[in-house]
Scaffold this active site. Structure first.
Site, PDB file in Angstrom:
ATOM      1  N   LYS A 213      12.035  68.177  10.199  1.00  7.48           N
ATOM      2  CA  LYS A 213      13.494  68.129  10.115  1.00  7.48           C
ATOM      3  C   LYS A 213      13.995  68.139   8.668  1.00  7.48           C
ATOM      4  CE  LYS A 213      13.902  63.074  10.594  1.00  7.48           C
ATOM      5  NZ  LYS A 213      14.487  62.783   9.280  1.00  7.48           N
ATOM      6  N   ASP A 214      13.121  67.832   7.697  1.00  7.65           N
ATOM      7  CA  ASP A 214      13.501  67.865   6.282  1.00  7.65           C
ATOM      8  C   ASP A 214      13.325  69.246   5.660  1.00  7.65           C
ATOM      9  OD1 ASP A 214      14.017  65.124   6.326  1.00  7.65           O
ATOM     10  OD2 ASP A 214      11.995  64.598   5.671  1.00  7.65           O
TER      11      ASP A 214
ATOM     12  N   ARG B 267      20.861  54.035   3.108  1.00  5.27           N
ATOM     13  CA  ARG B 267      19.674  54.756   2.649  1.00  5.27           C
ATOM     14  C   ARG B 267      18.509  53.783   2.685  1.00  5.27           C
ATOM     15  NH1 ARG B 267      19.364  58.978  -0.961  1.00  5.27           N
ATOM     16  NH2 ARG B 267      17.167  58.819  -0.388  1.00  5.27           N
TER      17      ARG B 267
ATOM     18  N   CYS C  17      20.264  70.074   6.173  1.00  5.30           N
ATOM     19  CA  CYS C  17      19.657  68.979   6.927  1.00  5.30           C
ATOM     20  C   CYS C  17      20.602  67.795   7.110  1.00  5.30           C
ATOM     21  CB  CYS C  17      18.386  68.508   6.216  1.00  5.30           C
ATOM     22  SG  CYS C  17      17.177  69.802   5.932  1.00  5.30           S
TER      23      CYS C  17
ATOM     24  N   ARG D  54      15.810  49.545   6.075  1.00  2.13           N
ATOM     25  CA  ARG D  54      16.849  49.730   7.103  1.00  2.13           C
ATOM     26  C   ARG D  54      16.792  48.647   8.170  1.00  2.13           C
ATOM     27  NH1 ARG D  54      18.216  56.119   7.578  1.00  2.13           N
ATOM     28  NH2 ARG D  54      17.692  56.672   5.437  1.00  2.13           N
TER      29      ARG D  54
ATOM     30  N   ARG E  82      25.064  63.349  11.572  1.00  2.00           N
ATOM     31  CA  ARG E  82      24.828  63.745  12.968  1.00  2.00           C
ATOM     32  C   ARG E  82      24.860  62.531  13.890  1.00  2.00           C
ATOM     33  NH1 ARG E  82      20.482  62.923  15.997  1.00  2.00           N
ATOM     34  NH2 ARG E  82      19.280  62.221  14.199  1.00  2.00           N
ATOM     35  N   ARG E  83      24.163  61.477  13.490  1.00  2.00           N
ATOM     36  CA  ARG E  83      24.159  60.267  14.306  1.00  2.00           C
ATOM     37  C   ARG E  83      25.530  59.611  14.324  1.00  2.00           C
ATOM     38  NH1 ARG E  83      18.477  58.530  11.603  1.00  2.00           N
ATOM     39  NH2 ARG E  83      17.052  59.381  13.185  1.00  2.00           N
TER      40      ARG E  83
END
Length: 335
Positions: A91-92, A168, A261, A174, A146-147
């Protein structure tokens, strides 16, 4: 940089140098691939740690562009011959293929879903309800527009109080926002938590009906020099054709939208049978006030044209999303 031998080297064999980011997740993913390469080839694999711009920058991914920030340093090392192959979170990976490199393998995909890690192990409904009773919104951290778009759209549809907070950091950082009480929950990729052996910390899997993942989420990309035919042939044994074809459709949609991305774009291709691929795509405003969701189905035969067929499906769905106003929702489209 430093090398970390994973296995005993076969007599007379030269160690292969695998480039990886330094994060715990990247190291875990690269270690998995290294062990498989050793098993297949009998050659020792040495992990070469490389720091990328995305690892050192403290800016939000949406601000630094997202596209390629975790990848370019690894690709430079490949092109300069300092490493033999690299492992990326797919995905990156930017959708444009760099000259001189080849995507040698896409191993079978892990769980594609996003995961909620919440205080007291509450699911999303329980968390929102509990905090509404306390007179405040649930504060949920994520670094992904997106989230944010899908979480906020979910909340608006239910009249629920929810605040998304841009964050981040690595997985420990996180989750630490939750255990330290700064946030009520964070959203992370299930695949990453599984690979780190931390699936027990997941409060709820966010199924695609609620949140479609990022294009390529849960998949790994193994990249090497296009001129290294022997290594390409060896790495091909790790390739999983159904995964490669599915992510080709997702990435084609992303490319056709000319989005990076970090754009609020989601895509998931799933096999509905041996030769039927369904592609779901979402483009949204991060505040959730507008969310475009469309799907397309196409017959795909797993032959030498399969990726081309999958990309055509992605392009077709992207065209429909653009006709419906996707470019406006994404703001300035990344090029």
């Amino acid at each position: 940089m430093n090398g970390q031998p994973l296995t005993e080297q076969a007599p007379g064999a030269t160690a292969l140098r695998l480039g990886t980011r330094r994060s715990a997740l990247a190291m875990a993913q690269s270690g998995m691939v290294a062990r498989e390469v050793t098993r297949l080839t009998g050659r020792r694999v040495e992990l070469v740690e490389i720091t990328t711009y995305g690892d050192t920058s403290r800016e939000a991914l949406a601000q630094i562009g997202g596209t390629g920030v975790f990848v370019s340093a690894l690709r430079d090392a490949l092109l300069e011959g300092r490493i033999d192959f690299a492992v990326h979170s797919l995905k990156d990976l930017p959708t444009a293929a760099p000259e001189g490199l080849v995507l040698a393998a896409v191993p079978e995909r892990e769980d594609v879903r996003d995961a909620l890690v919440a205080a007291e192990g509450l699911n999303l409904d329980e968390l929102v309800e509990k905090l509404a009773g306390a007179g405040r919104p649930a504060r949920i951290g994520t670094g992904s527009p997106r989230r944010m778009a899908q979480l906020n759209a979910w909340a608006l549809a239910r009249g629920a109080e929810l605040e998304t907070v841009a964050i981040r950091g690595n997985v420990d950082t996180r989750i630490g926002y939750v255990t330290g009480g700064e946030l009520d929950a964070v959203v992370l990729a299930t695949a990453g938590l599984n690979r780190l052996g931390r699936s027990a910390e997941i409060s709820q899997h966010l199924d695609p009906e609620l949140m479609i993942p990022a294009p390529g989420q849960g998949a790994l990309a193994i990249e090497c020099a296009a001129a290294d035919a022997g290594l390409i042939a060896a790495l091909a044994a790790l390739d999983h054709a159904p995964t490669r074809v599915a992510v080709a459709a997702e990435r084609a949609l992303l490319a056709a939208l000319e989005a990076g991305c970090s754009a609020p774009v989601a895509a998931l291709a799933t096999w509905g049978g041996e030769h039927e691929l369904r592609l779901d795509g979402v483009v949204g405003d991060p505040d959730g006030t507008a969310l475009l969701k469309m799907s397309a189905n196409g017959p795909i035969v797993l032959d030498e044209t399969a990726e081309q067929q999958a990309r055509a499906l992605g392009h077709a769905l992207a065209a429909r999303l653009l006709d419906a106003g996707a470019a406006t929702l994404m703001g300035e489209r990344a090029r």
